[in-house]
Design a protein around this motif. Structure first.
Motif, PDB file in Angstrom:
ATOM      1  N   THR A  77       0.399  -0.823   0.013  1.00  0.00           N
ATOM      2  CA  THR A  77       0.193   0.140  -0.415  1.00  0.00           C
ATOM      3  C   THR A  77       0.845   1.353  -0.087  1.00  0.00           C
ATOM      4  OG1 THR A  77      -1.789  -1.263   0.935  1.00  0.00           O
ATOM      5  CG2 THR A  77      -1.887   1.104   1.455  1.00  0.00           C
ATOM      6  N   ARG A  78       1.815   1.319   0.858  1.00  0.00           N
ATOM      7  CA  ARG A  78       2.655   2.295   0.797  1.00  0.00           C
ATOM      8  C   ARG A  78       3.284   2.328  -0.254  1.00  0.00           C
ATOM      9  NH1 ARG A  78       6.246   0.744   4.923  1.00  0.00           N
ATOM     10  NH2 ARG A  78       4.829   1.274   6.246  1.00  0.00           N
ATOM     11  N   ALA A  79       4.452   1.736  -0.732  1.00  0.00           N
ATOM     12  CA  ALA A  79       4.633   1.469  -2.569  1.00  0.00           C
ATOM     13  C   ALA A  79       2.919   2.370  -3.466  1.00  0.00           C
ATOM     14  CB  ALA A  79       5.070   0.478  -2.780  1.00  0.00           C
ATOM     15  N   ALA A  80       1.800   1.886  -3.518  1.00  0.00           N
ATOM     16  CA  ALA A  80       1.369   2.075  -4.284  1.00  0.00           C
ATOM     17  C   ALA A  80       1.012   3.945  -4.327  1.00  0.00           C
ATOM     18  CB  ALA A  80      -0.280   1.265  -4.534  1.00  0.00           C
ATOM     19  N   HIS A  81       1.297   3.987  -2.394  1.00  0.00           N
ATOM     20  CA  HIS A  81       0.903   5.302  -2.473  1.00  0.00           C
ATOM     21  C   HIS A  81       1.240   6.602  -2.676  1.00  0.00           C
ATOM     22  CE1 HIS A  81       1.301   8.875   0.536  1.00  0.00           C
ATOM     23  NE2 HIS A  81      -0.034   8.590   0.692  1.00  0.00           N
ATOM     24  N   GLU A  82       3.283   6.198  -3.131  1.00  0.00           N
ATOM     25  CA  GLU A  82       3.896   6.740  -3.374  1.00  0.00           C
ATOM     26  C   GLU A  82       4.222   7.249  -4.882  1.00  0.00           C
ATOM     27  OE1 GLU A  82       7.463   4.607  -1.973  1.00  0.00           O
ATOM     28  OE2 GLU A  82       7.265   5.524   0.299  1.00  0.00           O
ATOM     29  N   ALA A  83       3.275   5.937  -5.438  1.00  0.00           N
ATOM     30  CA  ALA A  83       2.665   6.300  -7.062  1.00  0.00           C
ATOM     31  C   ALA A  83       1.806   6.955  -7.716  1.00  0.00           C
ATOM     32  CB  ALA A  83       3.235   4.746  -7.858  1.00  0.00           C
ATOM     33  N   LEU A  84       1.173   6.849  -6.738  1.00  0.00           N
ATOM     34  CA  LEU A  84      -0.334   7.995  -7.426  1.00  0.00           C
ATOM     35  C   LEU A  84       0.165   9.717  -7.529  1.00  0.00           C
ATOM     36  CD1 LEU A  84      -2.840   7.263  -4.391  1.00  0.00           C
ATOM     37  CD2 LEU A  84      -2.214   6.897  -6.778  1.00  0.00           C
TER      38      LEU A  84
ATOM     39  N   ARG B 258      -2.379  11.916  -3.633  1.00  0.00           N
ATOM     40  CA  ARG B 258      -1.186  11.287  -2.698  1.00  0.00           C
ATOM     41  C   ARG B 258      -1.789  12.340  -1.427  1.00  0.00           C
ATOM     42  NH1 ARG B 258       3.346  11.196  -5.489  1.00  0.00           N
ATOM     43  NH2 ARG B 258       3.786  13.090  -4.444  1.00  0.00           N
ATOM     44  N   GLU B 259      -2.360  13.544  -1.597  1.00  0.00           N
ATOM     45  CA  GLU B 259      -1.960  15.113  -0.786  1.00  0.00           C
ATOM     46  C   GLU B 259      -3.900  14.234  -0.421  1.00  0.00           C
ATOM     47  OE1 GLU B 259      -1.508  18.228  -2.223  1.00  0.00           O
ATOM     48  OE2 GLU B 259       0.602  18.802  -2.478  1.00  0.00           O
TER      49      GLU B 259
ATOM     50  N   ASN C  96     -11.860  10.352  14.718  1.00  0.00           N
ATOM     51  CA  ASN C  96     -11.577   9.247  15.989  1.00  0.00           C
ATOM     52  C   ASN C  96     -12.024   7.821  15.655  1.00  0.00           C
ATOM     53  OD1 ASN C  96     -10.639   9.205  18.194  1.00  0.00           O
ATOM     54  ND2 ASN C  96     -12.149   9.486  19.450  1.00  0.00           N
ATOM     55  N   ARG C  97     -11.326   7.961  14.383  1.00  0.00           N
ATOM     56  CA  ARG C  97     -11.525   6.237  14.131  1.00  0.00           C
ATOM     57  C   ARG C  97     -10.087   5.673  14.635  1.00  0.00           C
ATOM     58  NH1 ARG C  97     -16.626   5.439  13.209  1.00  0.00           N
ATOM     59  NH2 ARG C  97     -17.423   6.111  11.920  1.00  0.00           N
ATOM     60  N   SER C  98     -10.290   4.856  14.863  1.00  0.00           N
ATOM     61  CA  SER C  98      -8.879   3.780  15.299  1.00  0.00           C
ATOM     62  C   SER C  98      -7.410   3.817  14.186  1.00  0.00           C
ATOM     63  CB  SER C  98      -9.015   2.006  15.722  1.00  0.00           C
ATOM     64  OG  SER C  98      -9.785   1.583  14.811  1.00  0.00           O
ATOM     65  N   ALA C  99      -6.274   3.224  15.202  1.00  0.00           N
ATOM     66  CA  ALA C  99      -5.661   3.328  13.832  1.00  0.00           C
ATOM     67  C   ALA C  99      -5.945   1.698  12.705  1.00  0.00           C
ATOM     68  CB  ALA C  99      -4.161   3.252  14.392  1.00  0.00           C
ATOM     69  N   HIS C 100      -6.198   0.650  12.717  1.00  0.00           N
ATOM     70  CA  HIS C 100      -6.774   0.186  12.556  1.00  0.00           C
ATOM     71  C   HIS C 100      -7.524   0.548  11.276  1.00  0.00           C
ATOM     72  CE1 HIS C 100      -7.472  -4.179  12.087  1.00  0.00           C
ATOM     73  NE2 HIS C 100      -8.327  -3.889  11.690  1.00  0.00           N
ATOM     74  N   THR C 101      -8.432   1.081  11.986  1.00  0.00           N
ATOM     75  CA  THR C 101     -10.004   1.756  10.922  1.00  0.00           C
ATOM     76  C   THR C 101      -9.477   2.257   9.790  1.00  0.00           C
ATOM     77  OG1 THR C 101     -11.794   1.023  12.557  1.00  0.00           O
ATOM     78  CG2 THR C 101     -11.678   2.463  10.641  1.00  0.00           C
ATOM     79  N   VAL C 102      -8.086   3.269  10.255  1.00  0.00           N
ATOM     80  CA  VAL C 102      -7.859   4.787   9.279  1.00  0.00           C
ATOM     81  C   VAL C 102      -6.732   3.141   8.542  1.00  0.00           C
ATOM     82  CG1 VAL C 102      -6.451   6.661   8.610  1.00  0.00           C
ATOM     83  CG2 VAL C 102      -7.704   6.467  11.093  1.00  0.00           C
ATOM     84  N   ARG C 103      -5.951   2.709   8.964  1.00  0.00           N
ATOM     85  CA  ARG C 103      -5.609   1.983   7.792  1.00  0.00           C
ATOM     86  C   ARG C 103      -6.050   1.078   6.942  1.00  0.00           C
ATOM     87  NH1 ARG C 103      -1.617   0.350  12.657  1.00  0.00           N
ATOM     88  NH2 ARG C 103      -0.287   1.267  12.941  1.00  0.00           N
ATOM     89  N   ALA C 104      -7.042   0.464   7.205  1.00  0.00           N
ATOM     90  CA  ALA C 104      -8.036  -0.368   6.289  1.00  0.00           C
ATOM     91  C   ALA C 104      -8.845   0.527   5.226  1.00  0.00           C
ATOM     92  CB  ALA C 104      -8.718  -0.928   7.150  1.00  0.00           C
ATOM     93  N   TYR C 105      -9.050   2.066   5.727  1.00  0.00           N
ATOM     94  CA  TYR C 105     -10.251   2.626   5.178  1.00  0.00           C
ATOM     95  C   TYR C 105      -8.521   2.888   3.945  1.00  0.00           C
ATOM     96  CZ  TYR C 105     -14.391   3.953   6.749  1.00  0.00           C
ATOM     97  OH  TYR C 105     -16.029   3.284   7.014  1.00  0.00           O
TER      98      TYR C 105
END
Length: 358
Positions: A15-22, A27-28, A42-51
């Motif tokens: 996901t990080r690699a795909a994000h950097e390729a956008l 990306r912003e 106020n979502r959890s870290a897990h929810t933020v990462r999933a979204y």
């Protein structure tokens, strides 16, 4: 209380690699959306990462379809993305979550002026098939609660069910999963681990808390006078959950004899500790529960299975559905109502087995 950190996985690296390729504007937008979820909603870290994972996948698909700018995102692209996920074997529950992530992002981007319209508003979610959770019978739950005592009587290594990621042969591993030498300490440490395990099992079954909530507890979150534990749940929502006398006995023994034997400078205020003195992590806790279930000759049991069992046994004992909803920390009563179906199914099974004309 604190949210336990999640390990870095291959999926997150991808996901990080795909994000950097956008493209930079996309990306912003992803970064601003993640900040909105964490700070405003106020979502959890897990929810933020999933979204974020879902959003990066969506935007990567949009770029491959020729969208050079976020403003070109439309319903056709969204449906094409979900269709591709479906052909790749994504489950209906995963598709429903990804559609929800797309709608949440679209609504936010429209309010932020990044999209001229809320393009995902008409996007339908595949209806997820909800399977009835597996629950233990009351006698099976009692056998699981007694499993650490059986381990102690049999003289087996208390770390066998898994501690801080320890494999079954009792070798020590750190939280990254690397095998090492056996941990220092003798009978006192092993007894402390057993006391910790008793408390973990009793706490999960007595309160029905999620495993991340249990591992995030601090000593100060427990009100022993009222036998209530303060839990930080999903979305940062806090609730008070009562527990019974057996859990209180396990807590007393752990705080008096167990925790002091394992405590280290890194322990902080954590209630449940690993063999190395750090906060017990959810992965290790799952291994501990599964290990004791196997030792007791029970079907495969997870911490969430204990949560299901606690809710079902409460309802079968006459507890009000709304009260169970509050105890479990469900934002919607619909999430709690599944346990009424579990109780009915158990009743039907008992009827079919016992009634001569079933």
């Amino acid at each position: 209380m604190r949210q336990p950190e999640l390990p870095v996985t291959d999926q997150r690296r991808g996901t990080r690699a795909a994000h950097e390729a956008l493209p930079a504007p996309m990306r912003e937008a992803v970064d601003d959306f993640a900040d909105h979820l964490a700070r405003v909603r106020n979502r959890s870290a897990h929810t933020v990462r999933a979204y974020v994972t879902d959003l990066v996948s969506l935007l990567d698909h949009a770029v491959r379809m020729g969208c050079a700018d976020l403003s070109e995102l439309d319903l056709t692209v969204l449906r094409s993305w979900l269709a591709k996920q479906r052909t790749m074997g994504a489950a209906r529950t995963s598709l429903a979550r990804r559609a929800a992530a797309a709608r949440t992002f679209s609504a936010w981007a429209h309010r932020a002026g990044l999209l001229a319209a809320d393009v995902a508003a008409p996007l339908a979610s595949p209806k997820a098939h909800r399977e009835l959770p597996t629950v233990l019978r009351a006698d099976q739950a009692a056998a699981l609660m007694a499993a650490p005592d059986a381990t102690d009587r049999d003289g087996r290594d208390a770390r066998r069910p898994g501690d801080d990621g320890a494999p079954a042969d009792g070798r020590s591993v750190d939280t990254a999963g690397r095998a090492g030498a056996p941990p220092a300490g003798g009978d006192d440490e092993l007894e402390a681990v057993l006391l910790r395990d008793r408390l973990l099992l009793e706490l999960l079954y007595a309160t029905g808390v999620r495993i991340s909530e249990a591992c995030g507890l601090d000593v100060t979150d427990v009100d022993q006078a009222r036998r209530v534990v303060r839990v930080l749940g999903k979305g940062g929502r806090e609730r008070a959950v009562p527990y019974g006398v057996p859990a209180q006995r396990a807590l007393d023994a752990w705080l008096t004899h167990g925790r002091p034997a394992l405590a280290a400078p890194r322990s902080g205020g954590a209630l449940l500790l690993g063999a190395r003195g750090g906060r017990l992590n959810p992965t290790s806790a799952r291994r501990i529960v599964a290990g004791y279930a196997e030792a007791a000759g029970l079907p495969r049991v997870t911490p969430h299975g204990l949560r299901h069992s606690a809710a079902t046994h409460l309802l079968e004992g006459g507890a009000d559905l709304r009260a169970v909803q509050e105890l479990l920390g469900h934002s919607s009563l619909a999430s709690t109502q599944i346990y009424t179906h579990v109780s009915v199914e158990r009743l039907r099974a008992a009827y079919r087995q016992a009634h001569p004309r079933a």
